[in-house]
Motif scaffolding. Structure first.
Motif, short mmCIF file in Angstrom:
data_model
loop_
_atom_site.label_atom_id
_atom_site.label_comp_id
_atom_site.label_asym_id
_atom_site.label_seq_id
_atom_site.Cartn_x
_atom_site.Cartn_y
_atom_site.Cartn_z
N LYS A 102 3.52 13.19 -21.53
CA LYS A 102 3.36 13.06 -22.82
C LYS A 102 3.03 11.46 -23.04
O LYS A 102 1.99 11.19 -23.55
N VAL A 103 3.97 10.69 -22.45
CA VAL A 103 4.01 9.37 -22.76
C VAL A 103 3.35 8.56 -21.55
O VAL A 103 2.38 7.79 -21.93
N TYR A 104 3.71 9.24 -20.25
CA TYR A 104 2.82 8.43 -19.27
C TYR A 104 1.27 8.88 -19.40
O TYR A 104 0.49 7.72 -19.22
N THR A 105 0.65 9.85 -19.92
CA THR A 105 -0.78 10.06 -20.15
C THR A 105 -1.24 8.96 -20.91
O THR A 105 -2.41 8.33 -20.67
N ASP A 106 -0.57 8.51 -22.21
CA ASP A 106 -1.22 7.61 -22.92
C ASP A 106 -1.04 6.30 -22.41
O ASP A 106 -1.85 5.35 -22.42
N TRP A 107 0.18 5.79 -21.73
CA TRP A 107 0.44 4.67 -20.85
C TRP A 107 -0.37 4.45 -19.85
O TRP A 107 -0.90 3.19 -19.68
N ALA A 108 -0.60 5.38 -19.07
CA ALA A 108 -1.67 5.06 -18.09
C ALA A 108 -3.27 4.73 -18.50
O ALA A 108 -3.78 3.78 -17.96
N LYS A 109 -3.46 5.52 -19.45
CA LYS A 109 -4.83 5.06 -19.88
C LYS A 109 -5.02 3.74 -20.52
O LYS A 109 -5.96 2.81 -20.13
N PHE A 110 -3.94 3.24 -21.17
CA PHE A 110 -3.69 1.80 -21.78
C PHE A 110 -3.62 1.03 -20.68
O PHE A 110 -4.44 -0.19 -20.66
N GLU A 130 0.93 -1.26 0.08
CA GLU A 130 0.13 -0.13 -0.05
C GLU A 130 0.86 1.32 0.04
O GLU A 130 0.54 2.17 -0.61
N ALA A 131 1.94 1.22 0.88
CA ALA A 131 2.79 2.30 0.86
C ALA A 131 3.61 2.49 -0.44
O ALA A 131 3.81 3.90 -0.77
N ALA A 132 3.81 1.53 -1.13
CA ALA A 132 4.66 1.65 -2.44
C ALA A 132 3.61 2.17 -3.43
O ALA A 132 4.04 3.03 -4.27
N PHE A 133 2.56 1.74 -3.47
CA PHE A 133 1.57 2.10 -4.46
C PHE A 133 1.22 3.61 -4.47
O PHE A 133 1.27 4.23 -5.25
N LYS A 134 0.97 4.05 -3.17
CA LYS A 134 0.80 5.41 -2.90
C LYS A 134 2.08 6.37 -3.33
O LYS A 134 1.89 7.38 -4.19
N ALA A 135 3.22 5.86 -2.93
CA ALA A 135 4.45 6.58 -3.12
C ALA A 135 4.60 6.57 -4.81
O ALA A 135 5.19 7.63 -5.27
N SER A 136 4.16 5.51 -5.32
CA SER A 136 4.44 5.47 -7.03
C SER A 136 3.42 6.56 -7.70
O SER A 136 3.99 7.33 -8.52
N ASN A 137 2.20 6.61 -7.27
CA ASN A 137 1.29 7.71 -7.93
C ASN A 137 1.67 8.95 -7.38
O ASN A 137 1.56 9.80 -8.51
N ASP A 138 2.37 9.25 -6.34
CA ASP A 138 2.67 10.64 -6.04
C ASP A 138 3.89 11.02 -6.98
O ASP A 138 3.84 12.14 -7.28
N LEU A 139 4.69 9.98 -7.28
CA LEU A 139 6.13 10.34 -7.88
C LEU A 139 5.64 10.60 -9.41
O LEU A 139 5.80 11.63 -9.90
N TYR A 140 4.42 9.91 -9.82
CA TYR A 140 4.09 10.07 -11.35
C TYR A 140 3.38 11.21 -11.39
O TYR A 140 3.53 11.90 -12.55
N ASN A 141 2.62 11.74 -10.57
CA ASN A 141 1.91 13.01 -10.75
C ASN A 141 2.89 14.17 -10.45
O ASN A 141 2.82 15.13 -11.33
N GLU A 142 4.11 14.06 -9.82
CA GLU A 142 5.02 14.94 -9.70
C GLU A 142 5.59 15.17 -11.03
O GLU A 142 6.01 16.26 -11.37
N LEU A 143 6.16 14.02 -11.68
CA LEU A 143 6.92 14.06 -12.81
C LEU A 143 6.08 14.68 -13.96
O LEU A 143 6.47 15.19 -15.00
N SER A 144 4.82 14.55 -13.93
CA SER A 144 3.84 14.83 -15.02
C SER A 144 3.96 16.39 -14.93
O SER A 144 3.23 17.07 -15.94
N ALA A 145 3.91 17.02 -13.74
CA ALA A 145 3.78 18.38 -13.48
C ALA A 145 5.05 18.92 -14.07
O ALA A 145 5.29 20.30 -14.06
N SER A 146 6.24 18.32 -13.68
CA SER A 146 7.50 19.00 -14.08
C SER A 146 8.29 18.42 -15.38
O SER A 146 9.14 19.16 -15.87
N ASN A 147 7.88 17.50 -16.08
CA ASN A 147 8.32 16.92 -17.38
C ASN A 147 7.72 16.60 -18.46
O ASN A 147 6.81 15.33 -18.41
N PRO A 148 7.55 17.53 -19.39
CA PRO A 148 6.72 17.62 -20.40
C PRO A 148 6.79 16.06 -21.15
O PRO A 148 5.82 15.53 -21.70
#
Length: 361
Positions: A328-336, A306-324
């Motif tokens: 771009k890739v993560y948005t498509d990857w996550a939906k798929f 549970e802790a690793a899952f939360k930490a993972s999603n927090d990290l992905y959101n931070e990267l999406s806000a700071s790394n274009p």
């Protein structure tokens, strides 16, 4: 008539008369490439995939297109292959893209990130979704064109000197963990160590690290981790379906004939499928042997997951806000991923869950 037979029986004069000489000559030009692997040659599965790729290219070209395979450290360091391909020091490399997340976290999306896709889902995104297109756009920044070349399937969670009973037991552990998963491990208290595969055993044996993960039973048995750490945890939640890649220098690839380009693509896809098949065939007996040698199987505690899952999603959101590029890739990857998980929930997962509870005669 098959082309090679035509060449043999018609002779050069006949070919010239038919007006087909340029294509035949182009297809038969001799090409010699070097492939730098990130893996030790002792591993017939993950290193061996590059050998299978090269063998198929040679066979398809009638020996005219040869690729020599070089283990980690022979030509360049195991984590130096991207630079070598980018600069044209070698024509191609076989590696795990997430090793290079330090250059840009987007590399990891071409391989595996915590709580990502399994191997089938990853192949589906690559070949039938936008995965290959998006990753190639990204790799163009490094003068590289990529081809999927192998997947290990879901991995084990690694070897620990002491049992892991709760999240508290993870705090302060020095653990060899490859690629992007280390960033999440760090957030739950682990001290990640990025160590090449061939150096893991002596480091674990000396006590320099407290735990180590590699791939799964077959390779882990060959590397002997059970001799120095008995607690074998599962699953490797950071690697549900890690894809390996063939990285090819763009200039070298562009210089190939259309026939040779097709050979590279087809040989890579053959080796891609074959690696997964090897692991699925070799891991079951290896796991039994490891248990016989004293390995203690243990699932990660729920609070760790549970802790690793939360930490993972927090990290992905931070990267999406700071790394274009990541976004771009993560948005498509996550939906798929999310759509495919919904489908697997009703089909494969339920089938597998039922089968796992059956006794077979």
């Amino acid at each position: 008539m098959e082309r090679r037979s035509f060449v043999k029986h018609a002779g050069l004069a006949g070919i010239l008369a038919a007006g087909s000489a340029p294509a035949v000559v182009m297809a038969q030009q001799s090409v010699r490439w070097r492939l730098a692997s990130s893996f030790p040659n002792s591993l017939d599965t993950i290193f061996g995939a590059a050998n299978i790729f090269a063998q198929k290219v040679k066979e398809a070209s009638g020996g005219k297109f040869e690729i020599s395979i070089h283990a980690a450290g022979e030509l360049v360091p195991p984590f130096g292959v991207v630079d070598a391909v980018q600069q044209g020091t070698v024509e191609c490399a076989h590696t795990a893209p997430y090793y290079f997340f330090g250059k840009d976290p987007t590399f990891a999306l071409g391989c595996a990130v915590p709580f990502g896709m399994n191997s089938r889902q990853m192949s589906a995104w690559m070949y039938q979704g936008n995965g290959l297109k998006l990753m190639r756009e990204f790799y163009a920044n490094y003068n590289i064109i990529s081809f999927p070349l192998g997947n290990t399937g879901a991995q084990m969670g690694g070897w620990f000197r002491k049992p892991i009973k709760s999240l508290a037991d993870m705090k302060g552990l020095k653990m060899r963990i490859g690629g992007f998963g280390g960033k999440v491990m760090e957030r739950i208290g682990v001290v990640p160590q990025n160590i090449p595969g061939g150096d893991i055993y002596p480091t674990l044996e000396k006590g320099t690290i407290d735990a180590a993960e590699w791939i799964g039973p077959y390779d882990d048995l060959k590397l002997g981790f059970y001799k120095v750490a008995k607690n074998y945890l599962y699953p490797g939640w950071w690697e549900g379906g890690p894809q390996l890649d063939l990285y090819v220098n763009q200039k070298a690839y562009n210089a190939l004939s259309a026939e040779y380009k097709a050979m590279v693509e087809l040989a890579a896809s053959h080796a891609h499928i074959n690696m997964q098949a090897m692991y699925d065939a070799k891991n079951p007996p290896a796991l039994k042997e490891l248990v016989g040698k004293g390995a203690k199987l243990q699932g990660f505690p729920k609070d760790v997951m549970e802790a690793a899952f939360k930490a993972s999603n927090d990290l992905y959101n931070e990267l999406s806000a700071s790394n274009p590029r990541w976004k771009k890739v993560y948005t498509d990857w996550a939906k798929f991923r999310n759509d495919d998980i919904l489908w697997f929930r009703f089909a494969d997962n339920e089938f597998d869950r039922f089968m796992a509870t059956r006794k077979f005669t």
